[in-house]
Scaffold this active site. Structure first.
Site, PDB file in Angstrom:
ATOM      1  CD  GLU A   1      -4.215   1.044  -3.507  1.00 17.87           C
ATOM      2  OE1 GLU A   1      -5.423   1.303  -3.440  1.00 17.87           O
ATOM      3  OE2 GLU A   1      -3.357   1.651  -2.860  1.00 17.87           O
TER       4      GLU A   1
ATOM      5  CG  ASP B   1      -1.819   1.227   1.273  1.00 17.10           C
ATOM      6  OD1 ASP B   1      -2.434   1.542   0.236  1.00 17.10           O
ATOM      7  OD2 ASP B   1      -1.889   1.870   2.338  1.00 17.10           O
TER       8      ASP B   1
ATOM      9  CG  ASP C   1      -1.512   3.337   6.141  1.00 16.33           C
ATOM     10  OD1 ASP C   1      -2.452   3.701   5.402  1.00 16.33           O
ATOM     11  OD2 ASP C   1      -0.835   4.126   6.810  1.00 16.33           O
TER      12      ASP C   1
END
Length: 379
Positions: free
Chosen positions: A279, A185, A361
């Site tokens: 991502e 992340d 997170d």
């Protein structure tokens, strides 16, 4: 498997070699601009542009002409490469991959030219690199160059330093399997949070140098105003040029620190994991947020992902990109319940169903890993 790998070294040319490098850069820029102008003129007259072959055929006549006979002083392959770059720019433009080619400017902070290896005219001998026309040039040999040298790009930065990038073809073997997977992340407070629970600190390289940069850039502005008042061209204003190089060195230092950090981190992650889930962020759109634009550009997510991708291709690892709209921060990684959108100031939360307490997170990185492995199974 044979791959293309680039090595970058700092050059230490003599005064004569510096002059010849400057001439080669200038000649390559002149040829590029001349051919671009000819290409545009041909299109206006006939409705058709020129090809690489036609432009290349014009070069011998230009060398024989009295007005441009100075082109014979520099590396001929560098001039041909300049024409090839123009042709490639047009090909990408027609494929809608980039904008229409622009004329090159000598005001560009980075000036360079590219030459190719023909008849072993590119080689490394001890602590010197052999380059066409330049001969043997001293360089900082920080590591051994493996494989066959294909081409070399000689570059002069705004800081006044010279570098050479050697593109080599070498055999790169895949790394042994680790049977480990990781979700990443990316963030601003912490540069990256791994699903294993590790948080990578955001070093804030630009912010640390901001005060010094601001002071030196103000000096640069004052010297520019002083030169204009005296009617001196900025290219001829020695104090302005000295200060300009000083500012460029500070920017270069920040860039080098960031690249070193990104290279070491990406290599460590690639060596330790078989599958990396991350991502698919659109950093360009995120930069439109003026409140976060400076901090987002400082962390260089795009550069980090690019480094992960090519290193994964080299060493037999797999990168799985998760859709940017995937609600990684809203899902409970323990039971899968979607708990709703949360403002950025909430860094910890407890699931309303299973009552599991989450670090925002770390929970997001675990969800990214889970989604990535799900996508892999479906593929």
């Amino acid at each position: 498997m044979f791959r293309h790998k680039a090595y970058k070294f700092r050059l230490y040319p003599t005064v004569e070699q510096e002059i010849l490098i400057g001439k080669t850069i200038g000649s390559s820029r002149f040829i590029y601009n001349h051919m671009l102008n000819a290409w545009n003129s041909s299109y206006k007259k006939t409705g058709k542009g020129l090809s690489y072959g036609k432009c290349s055929a014009m070069l011998p006549a230009m060398k024989k002409s009295g007005d441009t006979s100075w082109l014979k002083e520099v590396d001929s392959v560098a001039l041909q490469s300049s024409i090839k770059n123009l042709a490639d720019s047009f090909n990408r433009f027609f494929k809608k991959q980039n904008q229409f080619p622009n004329f090159k400017s000598k005001k560009n902070p980075v000036q360079c030219y590219t030459t190719k290896n023909t008849n072993n005219n590119l080689s490394i001998i001890g602590n010197q690199v052999k380059l066409p026309k330049l001969g043997l040039v001293k360089f900082s040999k920080s590591r051994e160059v493996n494989g066959r040298i294909l081409s070399a790009t000689v570059r002069k930065n705004a800081s006044g330093k010279f570098f050479v990038s050697l593109l080599c073809e070498e055999e790169i073997t895949e790394l042994p399997k680790t049977n480990k997977h990781v979700g990443i992340d990316l963030g601003i407070t912490d540069f990256a949070v791994l699903s294993e629970g590790q948080k990578i600190d955001n070093n804030k390289f630009t912010s640390k140098m901001a005060q010094k940069l601001k002071r030196e850039q103000r000096k640069l502005s004052r010297r520019a105003l002083l030169a204009k008042k005296k009617g001196i061209n900025l290219f001829e204003a020695k104090n302005y040029q000295k200060q300009k190089q000083k500012v460029a060195r500070l920017h270069e230092k920040v860039m080098n620190q960031r690249n070193d950090f990104l290279n070491k981190l990406s290599t460590e992650i690639i060596k330790s994991h078989d599958i990396i889930c991350i991502e698919d962020l659109n950093a360009k759109n995120m930069l439109r947020n003026h409140k976060l634009a400076k901090r987002i550009s400082d962390v260089s997510w795009s550069s980090f992902v690019t480094k992960l991708q090519y290193k994964a291709d080299w060493y037999g690892r797999e990168i799985i990109k998760i859709d940017k709209w995937f609600p990684s921060s809203q899902l409970c990684s323990n039971c899968g319940h979607k708990d709703g959108k949360k403002p950025l100031n909430i860094r910890e939360w407890t699931c309303s169903v299973c009552h599991f307490h989450h670090d925002r997170d770390i929970n997001a990185s675990i969800n990214i890993l889970t989604e990535g492995l799900r996508i892999k199974q479906l593929a």
